[in-house]
Design a protein around this motif. Sequence first.
Motif, short mmCIF file in Angstrom:
data_model
loop_
_atom_site.label_atom_id
_atom_site.label_comp_id
_atom_site.label_asym_id
_atom_site.label_seq_id
_atom_site.Cartn_x
_atom_site.Cartn_y
_atom_site.Cartn_z
N HIS A 126 75.21 61.74 24.43
CA HIS A 126 75.21 60.69 23.40
C HIS A 126 74.12 59.67 23.72
N ASN A 127 74.09 59.20 24.97
CA ASN A 127 73.07 58.22 25.39
C ASN A 127 71.67 58.81 25.26
N ALA A 128 71.52 60.09 25.67
CA ALA A 128 70.20 60.72 25.62
C ALA A 128 69.65 60.74 24.20
N ILE A 129 70.56 60.93 23.25
CA ILE A 129 70.09 60.93 21.85
C ILE A 129 69.85 59.48 21.40
N LYS A 130 70.86 58.61 21.80
CA LYS A 130 70.79 57.21 21.35
C LYS A 130 69.53 56.52 21.85
N PHE A 131 69.20 56.75 23.11
CA PHE A 131 68.06 56.02 23.67
C PHE A 131 66.77 56.84 23.59
N SER A 132 66.64 57.61 22.48
CA SER A 132 65.41 58.38 22.32
C SER A 132 64.32 57.44 21.81
N GLY A 155 63.50 55.73 28.62
CA GLY A 155 63.44 55.56 30.08
C GLY A 155 64.02 54.23 30.52
N ILE A 156 64.12 54.06 31.85
CA ILE A 156 64.75 52.86 32.41
C ILE A 156 63.86 52.36 33.55
N GLU A 157 63.74 51.08 33.67
CA GLU A 157 62.98 50.50 34.79
C GLU A 157 63.79 50.73 36.06
N LYS A 162 72.35 49.05 38.15
CA LYS A 162 73.04 48.12 37.25
C LYS A 162 73.70 48.85 36.07
N ILE A 163 73.00 49.85 35.53
CA ILE A 163 73.51 50.51 34.31
C ILE A 163 74.86 51.20 34.51
N PHE A 164 75.23 51.44 35.79
CA PHE A 164 76.52 52.12 36.03
C PHE A 164 77.68 51.12 36.17
N PHE A 222 80.19 47.22 31.45
CA PHE A 222 79.68 46.25 30.46
C PHE A 222 78.24 45.81 30.72
N GLN A 223 77.56 46.50 31.62
CA GLN A 223 76.15 46.13 31.87
C GLN A 223 75.27 46.93 30.92
N ARG A 224 74.43 46.20 30.16
CA ARG A 224 73.55 46.86 29.19
C ARG A 224 72.14 46.31 29.37
N LEU A 225 71.18 47.05 28.91
CA LEU A 225 69.80 46.58 29.05
C LEU A 225 69.23 46.14 27.69
N HIS A 226 70.04 46.31 26.67
CA HIS A 226 69.53 45.99 25.33
C HIS A 226 70.55 45.17 24.55
N THR A 227 70.05 44.51 23.53
CA THR A 227 70.98 43.76 22.66
C THR A 227 71.67 44.76 21.73
N GLN A 242 68.64 65.79 31.13
CA GLN A 242 67.29 65.23 31.07
C GLN A 242 66.90 64.96 29.61
N ASP A 243 66.31 63.76 29.39
CA ASP A 243 65.85 63.48 28.02
C ASP A 243 64.40 63.01 28.03
N ASN A 244 63.83 62.86 26.84
CA ASN A 244 62.45 62.40 26.73
C ASN A 244 62.42 61.02 26.05
N SER A 267 73.41 49.95 19.67
CA SER A 267 74.84 49.62 19.66
C SER A 267 75.44 50.02 21.00
N GLY A 268 76.67 49.53 21.25
CA GLY A 268 77.38 49.92 22.47
C GLY A 268 77.90 48.73 23.24
N THR A 269 78.78 49.04 24.23
CA THR A 269 79.39 47.95 25.01
C THR A 269 79.00 48.01 26.48
N GLY A 270 78.37 49.05 26.86
CA GLY A 270 77.98 49.16 28.27
C GLY A 270 79.10 49.73 29.14
N ILE A 271 79.98 50.53 28.54
CA ILE A 271 81.08 51.11 29.34
C ILE A 271 80.83 52.59 29.63
N GLY A 272 80.01 53.24 28.80
CA GLY A 272 79.83 54.71 28.88
C GLY A 272 79.48 55.21 30.29
N LEU A 273 78.41 54.69 30.88
CA LEU A 273 77.98 55.17 32.21
C LEU A 273 78.98 54.79 33.29
N ALA A 274 79.61 53.57 33.12
CA ALA A 274 80.61 53.14 34.11
C ALA A 274 81.76 54.15 34.14
P1 ADP Z 1 75.91 51.49 26.20
O1 ADP Z 1 75.33 52.78 25.85
O2 ADP Z 1 77.15 51.18 25.52
O3 ADP Z 1 74.97 50.39 26.28
P2 ADP Z 1 76.11 52.69 28.72
O4 ADP Z 1 76.94 52.34 29.90
O5 ADP Z 1 76.27 54.04 28.17
O6 ADP Z 1 76.39 51.58 27.70
O7 ADP Z 1 74.62 52.44 29.10
C1 ADP Z 1 74.26 51.31 29.83
C2 ADP Z 1 72.81 51.05 29.59
O8 ADP Z 1 72.03 52.04 30.24
C3 ADP Z 1 72.38 51.19 28.20
O9 ADP Z 1 72.57 49.94 27.50
C4 ADP Z 1 70.94 51.55 28.29
O10 ADP Z 1 70.17 50.39 28.44
C5 ADP Z 1 70.87 52.34 29.54
N1 ADP Z 1 70.86 53.76 29.23
C6 ADP Z 1 71.89 54.61 29.24
N2 ADP Z 1 71.52 55.87 28.96
C7 ADP Z 1 70.17 55.82 28.77
C8 ADP Z 1 69.19 56.78 28.45
N3 ADP Z 1 69.47 58.06 28.28
N4 ADP Z 1 67.90 56.35 28.32
C9 ADP Z 1 67.58 55.07 28.49
N5 ADP Z 1 68.46 54.13 28.79
C10 ADP Z 1 69.76 54.46 28.93
#
Ligand code: ADP
Length: 682
Positions: free
Chosen positions: A587-593, A621-623, A629-631, A634-639, A616-618, A644-651
Amino acid sequence: MITIKSKEQLDLLQSIYDGIDTAIFVIDVTDDGDFRYAGTNPTHEKLLGITSDWITGKTPEELVPTISPKAATAVRANYQRCLDAQETIEYEEMLRIRGKNMWWLTRLTPLFDDDGTIYRIIGSSNSINRLKRIESKLIDERKHLEDLVEKRTQKLKKANEKLQKEIEERTAIEEELRVTNEQLVDEIETQKAMKQEKEKLVAHLQERMKELECLYTIAEITKDDTKSIEKALQECVNVMPPGWNYPEFTYSRIIYNDKQFTSKPFEETNFMQEANLIIGHERRGKLQVFLSEQKAKELKKPFLHEESNLIQGIAYNISRFIKKRITDQKINEQKERFLTIFNNFPEILYVVDPETYEVLFVNQAFEDMLGSDPVGDKCYEKFQGFDKPCRFCTTEKIQNTKSPYTWEYYNPILEKYLLITDQIIQWPDGRDVRFEVAIDITKRKQAEEKLTLTLKDLKRSNEELERFAYVASHDLQEPLRKVKSFTELFANKYKGSLDEKADRYIHYIVDGAERMQILINDILSFSRITTRGKAFEETNLQHILTVTLNNLSRMIEEHRATITYDKLPTVIADDSQMLQVFQNLIHNAIKFSGKEDPQIHISAKETSRFWKISVQDNGIGIESEYFDKIFVIFQRLHTRKEYSGTGIGLAICKKIIDRHGGEMWVESQEGKGSTFYFTLPK
Ligand code: ADP
């Protein structure tokens, strides 16, 4: 055969027959082979004391007792012998006639008839009694003579033997005397030669003695382990000249390590002998002997052959000494180094005799800890305060296994936790000893204990927190639903009837309530990972991926995402949670394309201990600074406006993988895509 031709002849024969001193008798041989007398002459008649008529017709046996029966038998046997011989026989016989033994020389002549058969025997006997007597006398005399000759011969033989012996002895003595004489001459000459030889030998021996003495003194000098090399070399040059033939004109020098050692006095001349000092296959110096120029010129041969052996011998001895001293020095330095290391080693080191429990060595650190030197004491007394060997003594164990044994122990005397390694080593005197290294792990032990307590606390507070999160999120849902529905009712009813500001506030309230509900739901699902997790069972990840792709098919389609994958394994896991992980990551891989259509690849790699899965996605990317932090929940890197999202998926993903005993991480480059990895133990 005698043929009688005339009466005169017959008369003549008759007169001979009658008058002859020979006894003549005629014997007829009868047809049956018997012997019967046919007549006898007067001599025979007289001899037997019979008449011719009486005897005529009689057999020899019938003459008995005129003759003895034995004589009759002998007479018949002789007649028979003549008959058998068919010729004249002559023999001597002794007959007993009329009780008197008489010797006769008898001749029997056979007469043959026309058929060649003997029909008559003419016998003639002459008395040979006198002859026999003479003969017997002669025999006796001969015997006597022979005896005499024999005796004389014996005497002569003895005399001869004695003489022979004497001759032999004399010859031997003469021979001996001759040899002795020659020997004596020889001996005198030999003795002369020997005396000269002896004198030479004594001189030679004296020389050798000097050389030996010199070698011995050098051996004594080089025996001293405490002597410095320099001092020994100086002493050696001093004692060398007396070992040479002309001590007063001989000088010596040793050159070693660019240093010179010379005898006193010393003179360097052209008459020199030298030998190398070879140490460890290298030429490290020289040994030289000089002879005074003046003296050497007078001599035919300045140095003796033996002296070149002597100088080689001395050089060998000195080389050996230097080598030993260098080795000793190295050993001592090494010993010092080891002792320094042992004594500065901050942990306990000691050696004990396993038979007697006697302490043989302790390092400084241990001595300091004990406050006294325990060498010579019993280990169990000094180290444990026991009056007999420790029950837990490991000696037997390390002796049996022949390998080191490591164990932990709290020493009440030192009040320390120790990590001990025991092993058997060989002591310099050859016996097996127990070597122990004990490392103070008191601090580590205390830290471990503290860590265990902290972990226990942490676990407890985590559990509490999870319980709290669950209870809170669960219990908050109901009042929140109420707030949300009444706010919506309120908005529906009053939106547009109040002023603009009020409408905006109403919107904020509804939005806030919605977000709060989402957040509370997220917390609830997060806390449910551990509280509501299912038991692990065989889970086919390939199947999980198929379900995931099915669930996300709309999103995949909308974003024109391409998803490729390798063959995925079957693992031991909670299948619902695995589905959640795959779903969140894809889901994230598609969302953050990014601007490109999403290209996603899922693969699996096997190691000996675990499976490593990657997504693996294209995408964007992430700094790298945000990789951890992303794990966090509720930690997110975007508004929310951006994504969209709450930052719970990776956690949630991380917590699930933690629960399965695996690890999760990301590798990414901004703008070039990300790869999320997780491992699952096999
Ligand atoms: P959410 O997707 O709800 O923000 P996640 O815990 O799934 O929360 O992701 C945390 C953050 O990690 C995301 O806000 C995003 O910034 C970054 N992230 C996650 N997956 C990817 C990805 N495939 N590519 C780039 N950034 C990602």
